[in-house]
Design a protein around this motif. Structure first.
Motif, mmCIF file in Angstrom:
data_model
loop_
_atom_site.group_PDB
_atom_site.id
_atom_site.type_symbol
_atom_site.label_atom_id
_atom_site.label_comp_id
_atom_site.label_asym_id
_atom_site.label_seq_id
_atom_site.Cartn_x
_atom_site.Cartn_y
_atom_site.Cartn_z
ATOM 1 N N ASP A 1 -59.053 98.180 96.651
ATOM 2 C CA ASP A 1 -59.163 98.549 95.237
ATOM 3 C C ASP A 1 -59.818 97.426 94.433
ATOM 4 O O ASP A 1 -60.691 97.675 93.602
ATOM 5 N N ARG A 2 -59.363 96.200 94.653
ATOM 6 C CA ARG A 2 -59.955 95.023 93.993
ATOM 7 C C ARG A 2 -60.198 93.952 95.049
ATOM 8 O O ARG A 2 -59.631 93.984 96.143
ATOM 9 N N VAL A 3 -61.032 92.991 94.680
ATOM 10 C CA VAL A 3 -61.382 91.939 95.630
ATOM 11 C C VAL A 3 -61.559 90.611 94.899
ATOM 12 O O VAL A 3 -62.026 90.565 93.761
ATOM 13 N N ALA A 4 -61.133 89.541 95.568
ATOM 14 C CA ALA A 4 -61.412 88.178 95.108
ATOM 15 C C ALA A 4 -62.322 87.518 96.138
ATOM 16 O O ALA A 4 -62.056 87.596 97.345
ATOM 17 N N VAL A 5 -63.372 86.894 95.664
ATOM 18 C CA VAL A 5 -64.311 86.188 96.540
ATOM 19 C C VAL A 5 -64.004 84.696 96.454
ATOM 20 O O VAL A 5 -64.012 84.120 95.359
ATOM 21 N N LEU A 6 -63.723 84.076 97.607
ATOM 22 C CA LEU A 6 -63.418 82.649 97.654
ATOM 23 C C LEU A 6 -64.601 81.871 98.196
ATOM 24 O O LEU A 6 -65.282 82.310 99.138
ATOM 25 N N ASP A 7 -64.818 80.718 97.606
ATOM 26 C CA ASP A 7 -65.845 79.797 98.098
ATOM 27 C C ASP A 7 -65.375 78.384 97.780
ATOM 28 O O ASP A 7 -65.078 78.066 96.623
ATOM 29 N N GLY A 8 -65.260 77.554 98.789
ATOM 30 C CA GLY A 8 -64.835 76.177 98.577
ATOM 31 C C GLY A 8 -63.455 76.048 97.975
ATOM 32 O O GLY A 8 -63.187 75.117 97.207
ATOM 33 N N GLY A 9 -62.561 76.979 98.313
ATOM 34 C CA GLY A 9 -61.187 76.906 97.823
ATOM 35 C C GLY A 9 -60.995 77.392 96.407
ATOM 36 O O GLY A 9 -59.920 77.228 95.826
ATOM 37 N N ARG A 10 -62.027 78.022 95.827
ATOM 38 C CA ARG A 10 -61.934 78.537 94.466
ATOM 39 C C ARG A 10 -62.294 80.030 94.443
ATOM 40 O O ARG A 10 -63.086 80.488 95.272
ATOM 41 N N VAL B 1 -64.512 82.628 93.028
ATOM 42 C CA VAL B 1 -65.807 82.609 92.344
ATOM 43 C C VAL B 1 -66.167 83.968 91.768
ATOM 44 O O VAL B 1 -67.085 84.073 90.943
ATOM 45 N N GLU B 2 -65.472 85.024 92.190
ATOM 46 C CA GLU B 2 -65.699 86.350 91.619
ATOM 47 C C GLU B 2 -64.465 87.197 91.877
ATOM 48 O O GLU B 2 -63.838 87.102 92.934
ATOM 49 N N LEU B 3 -64.123 88.035 90.902
ATOM 50 C CA LEU B 3 -62.903 88.833 90.981
ATOM 51 C C LEU B 3 -63.104 90.115 90.200
ATOM 52 O O LEU B 3 -63.641 90.098 89.089
ATOM 53 N N GLY B 4 -62.669 91.237 90.765
ATOM 54 C CA GLY B 4 -62.767 92.487 90.021
ATOM 55 C C GLY B 4 -62.611 93.696 90.902
ATOM 56 O O GLY B 4 -62.371 93.591 92.109
ATOM 57 N N PRO B 5 -62.734 94.906 90.307
ATOM 58 C CA PRO B 5 -62.719 96.136 91.102
ATOM 59 C C PRO B 5 -63.836 96.107 92.130
ATOM 60 O O PRO B 5 -64.931 95.584 91.872
ATOM 61 N N VAL B 6 -63.570 96.670 93.289
ATOM 62 C CA VAL B 6 -64.535 96.590 94.380
ATOM 63 C C VAL B 6 -65.872 97.208 93.986
ATOM 64 O O VAL B 6 -66.937 96.655 94.299
ATOM 65 N N HIS C 1 -72.083 86.176 91.738
ATOM 66 C CA HIS C 1 -72.137 84.857 92.367
ATOM 67 C C HIS C 1 -72.991 84.925 93.636
ATOM 68 O O HIS C 1 -72.985 85.933 94.353
ATOM 69 N N PRO C 2 -73.733 83.859 93.943
ATOM 70 C CA PRO C 2 -74.562 83.872 95.159
ATOM 71 C C PRO C 2 -73.787 84.174 96.436
ATOM 72 O O PRO C 2 -74.307 84.854 97.333
#
Length: 334
Positions: free
Chosen positions: A209-218, A220-225, A234-235
């Protein structure tokens, strides 16, 4: 259901602290399928292991149902963990025990009475479709069947939360789809909160339903899929999306360099996906267009389409305005 508040996590390596997670703030709602995606080393496995405190944060709080689990006593933590099931990339089944015995094992550890264990195990075996394999050992099962045992075992104690740690990474594409369909059914029927970590955007697209994108322990993007998948910002996210679509964005635009006109990406979602909007607008505005690339698929239960189109001649501005007014996302690329 689950809250991460200013989470920091470091590991001690060769007399120095190496940060794995840096300032994570996330909320996961009850009953949703929440995806966490990132490359190897991004911190996603560490983050999910904080939920059941297999790893403890260096700083910050983890709350489940508004209870700070980092402050629980050892006995309270053991009780809390019975509400959290977990399935793994490499199944982690007990090789010397049958399917039935593997599923019964967490119930025995949780102190269930023998009379209650047997019917619960039969129920779980039926739930994952392994009735014919109940007395087989893991070595006699395929990868997909092993993961179904893992799912049944994780669900046996009736948890509120299911953690999936790269649960499909060791499976072929067809088996991956069947396991994801099973997890989606379980989520719908039980309203179970599922936290799924992966490095494959196609897995996120199919079930989350939703997703968080992690990069380097942070994060970097979050929201509905649908928003993240169709309009990545984010790149790192863009890389995952174009990899899932088997597209090299740079090469594709180089291929279109010789095409005359204005280059536009159109995104259709829901009912507009199958409507003849482009043809209708072309007749109204007198534009010519060439479809250079496109895809129609689904994000979970929602159909979507994306077309890369070159517009030439006619009233292009009016055409783009009409398409936007009819609910399409219009992104000019050139």
């Amino acid at each position: 259901m689950i809250q991460f508040q200013n989470i920091q996590k470091s590991f001690r390596v060769a007399d120095r602290d190496v940060p794995a997670l840096q300032g994570i703030d996330l909320e996961i709602e009850a009953g949703e399928v929440f995806g966490i995606i990132g490359h190897s080393g991004a911190g996603k496995s560490t983050l999910v292991r904080l939920i059941n405190l297999l790893e403890r944060p260096s700083a910050g709080q983890v709350l489940i149902d508004n209870i700070d689990v980092t402050a629980l006593s050892a006995s309270a933590l053991r009780a809390m963990r019975q509400n959290i099931g977990m399935i793994f990339q490499h199944f982690n089944l007990l090789a010397s025990k049958t399917v039935t015995e593997n599923i019964a094992w967490p119930l025995k550890i949780a102190g269930w009475e023998a009379a209650a264990i047997a019917p619960r195990v039969r129920e779980m075996i039926a739930r994952v479709g392994l009735q014919e394999h109940a007395h087989k050992y893991p070595a006699q099962l395929s990868g997909g069947q092993k993961q179904r045992v893992g799912i049944a075992r994780a669900l046996a104690t009736r948890p509120k939360i299911l953690l999936c740690d790269e649960a499909t990474s060791a499976l072929d594409p067809q088996t991956t789809r069947s396991v994801l369909d099973l997890l989606a059914d379980i989520n719908r029927e039980l309203r179970l909160t599922i936290v799924l970590i992966t490095h494959e955007m196609d897995v996120v697209r199919r079930i989350c339903d939703r997703v968080a994108v992690l990069d380097g322990g942070r994060v970097v993007e979050l929201g509905p899929v649908a928003e993240v998948f169709l309009h990545p910002k984010h790149p790192t996210t863009r890389g995952f999306v174009f990899e899932a679509e088997h597209v090299d964005e740079t090469e594709q635009y180089d291929d279109f360099a010789h095409v005359p006109g204005r280059l536009v990406r159109l995104t259709f979602t829901g009912d507009t996906t199958y409507a003849p909007l482009l043809g209708e607008v072309a007749r109204d505005t007198g534009i010519d267009f060439s479809i250079l690339a496109g895809r129609i698929d689904r994000i979970k239960d929602t159909p979507y389409g994306q077309l890369t189109v070159a517009f030439s001649a006619g009233d292009i501005d009016a055409a783009l305005a009409q398409l936007s007014a009819r609910g399409l996302s219009v992104e000019e690329l050139r």
